[in-house]
Scaffold this active site. Structure first.
Site, PDB file in Angstrom:
ATOM      1  N   CYS B  87      37.854  16.430  47.142  1.00  0.00           N
ATOM      2  CA  CYS B  87      37.208  16.612  48.443  1.00  0.00           C
ATOM      3  C   CYS B  87      36.665  18.037  48.582  1.00  0.00           C
ATOM      4  CB  CYS B  87      38.179  16.231  49.560  1.00  0.00           C
ATOM      5  SG  CYS B  87      37.379  15.989  51.155  1.00  0.00           S
ATOM      6  N   HIS B 195      40.571  10.885  48.136  1.00  0.00           N
ATOM      7  CA  HIS B 195      41.857  11.590  48.011  1.00  0.00           C
ATOM      8  C   HIS B 195      42.885  10.742  47.266  1.00  0.00           C
ATOM      9  CE1 HIS B 195      41.294  15.046  50.786  1.00  0.00           C
ATOM     10  NE2 HIS B 195      40.355  14.266  51.288  1.00  0.00           N
ATOM     11  N   GLU B 197      45.660  11.611  46.066  1.00  0.00           N
ATOM     12  CA  GLU B 197      47.035  11.992  46.450  1.00  0.00           C
ATOM     13  C   GLU B 197      47.499  11.259  47.710  1.00  0.00           C
ATOM     14  OE1 GLU B 197      44.410  13.690  47.120  1.00  0.00           O
ATOM     15  OE2 GLU B 197      44.620  14.806  49.000  1.00  0.00           O
TER      16      GLU B 197
END
Lengths: 84, 224
Positions: B87, B195, B197
Site C-alpha cells: 500500500c 494488504h 497482512e
C-alpha cells in the site's frame, strides 16, 4: 537576491484527472454550460535566495524534477520573480 | 531458521504492527526499524508497511523516499535483497524509483476499504513464489491513491517481462491493466496495494494473504 518562486503542478496531458472530471460534471449540474477540460493541479510558493535569476531558476527546476513533482504523472510550470 | 524481516516505520506508518503480527504468526522473526536509521541490522528482507508516511504530504511517498533508511533499502535491493512495499509502501517504492509507474487518486475519488479478489498472474517473484498461477485470493484494500498509472512503454515492459504479478478480478480504482501488484526486473522488489497482512487469520475473514507472506519469507530465507 531574493526571488519569489511560484510553481504550478499539473497532471501531464493524457493522465486521467478524476477531480477535474468530477468538477466538470458538477458545473453542468449547476447549470453552467460549456465548461470543458477541467484539470486540477496544485500551487507551491516559496522564496529563494540566489545570485541571479538564472541560478534561482535552475535550482527551482531541479527541486521540481527531484521532489516537488512526480515526473511520471506530473509537470510543473515555474515562475520566478525578484522580490520588490 | 526463521528469517529476520525488518519492517520500516515512518512517522505516519500505521500497518507495521499488523505486519509484525502476521509475520510472527507465520514463524518469521520480524522487527521494527526506524526510517531515520541507515543501519538495517543485517535483516534478510525488508517490508515498507501501509499507512501515511509523513502524512502523505506533497504526494504519498514523496518525502519518505528521502529517508536515510531508503538509501539502505536501495543498496539492499540492488544486492538482491527481498523488498516488499504494501500500500503506502508500494507508493514509496515507486517514488524512490525502485518500481516503475505511480499511484494516483482512485478513479472514483473514493477512499476504498473493502475486500477484493486478486488473480495471481505470475509466480516468479519474492511475493508469489508459493502461489499458483491463476489462483484467486481475497485480500482487503484500503487506499485513496491506488490507481496504478504508467506510460505505455512502461506497461509494455511490465507485460513482456511478466512483471505484473497480481491483478484485480474487478478493477476497483482505475489501475492500468487492472494492476494490483508488480515486481522489478530482478523480481526481488515487489509492491502491491492490497494488504496481505490483513488476510492472515480466519478471524479477519480471509487467510489468503498467508501464501504471499510465506513466499516472501521463503525469499528472505533464500537470501540467508
Amino acid at each position: 537576491m531574493v526571488y519569489d518562486a511560484f510553481i504550478e503542478v499539473n497532471l501531464r496531458e493524457g493522465i486521467a484527472d478524476p477531480q477535474g472530471s468530477t468538477i466538470e460534471k458538477a458545473t453542468a449540474n449547476l447549470g453552467f454550460e460549456g465548461v470543458v477540460n477541467v484539470r486540477v493541479g496544485k500551487c507551491i510558493r516559496f522564496q529563494i535566495e540566489a545570485e541571479n535569476e538564472v541560478n534561482a531558476s535552475s535550482v527551482v527546476q531541479e527541486l521540481c524534477d527531484r521532489f516537488l513533482t512526480n515526473p511520471v504523472i506530473e509537470e510543473a510550470i515555474i515562475k520566478i520573480q525578484v522580490v520588490e | 531458521m526463521s528469517p529476520n524481516i525488518g519492517v520500516i516505520v515512518f512517522p505516519g506508518s500505521n500497518c507495521e504492527k499488523d505486519t509484525i503480527e502476521a509475520l510472527t504468526d507465520l514463524g518469521a522473526s520480524p522487527r521494527l526499524l526506524w526510517h531515520a536509521d541507515r543501519d538495517m541490522g543485517n535483516v534478510d528482507a525488508v517490508i515498507i508497511p501501509g499507512g501515511f508516511a509523513h502524512g502523505d504530504y506533497l504526494r504519498p511517498g514523496a518525502i519518505a523516499r528521502f529517508s536515510p533508511a531508503m538509501e539502505a533499502i536501495t543498496n539492499f535491493a540492488e544486492n538482491g535483497g527481498p523488498v516488499l512495499g504494501i500500500c503506502n509502501g508500494f507508493q514509496v517504492l515507486t517514488e524512490a524509483g525502485l518500481l516503475p509507474g505511480a499511484l494516483q487518486k482512485n478513479a472514483g475519488l473514493k477512499f476504498l476499504c473493502q475486500e477484493v479478489e486478486l488473480r495471481v498472474e505470475n509466480t516468479n517473484s519474492v511475493l508469489t513464489s508459493q502461489a499458483l498461477e491463476g489462483q484467486t485470493l481475497r485480500i482487503p484494500i484500503n487506499h485513496f491513491e491506488g490507481n496504478y498509472t504508467c506510460s505505455d512503454e512502461t506497461l509494455h515492459e511490465l507485460q513482456i517481462g511478466h512483471r505484473i504479478i497480481l491483478k484485480y478480478s474487478e478493477n476497483p480504482n482505475g489501475s492500468v491493466a487492472d494492476i494490483a501488484g508488480i515486481c522489478n526486473d530482478n523480481r526481488n522488489v515487489v509492491g502491491l496495494m492490497p494488504h496481505p497482512e490483513r488476510a492472515c487469520h480466519t478471524l479477519l475473514g480471509s487467510t489468503d494473504g498467508r501464501v504471499l507472506l510465506k513466499s516472501f519469507m521463503e525469499g528472505a530465507h533464500a537470501k540467508v
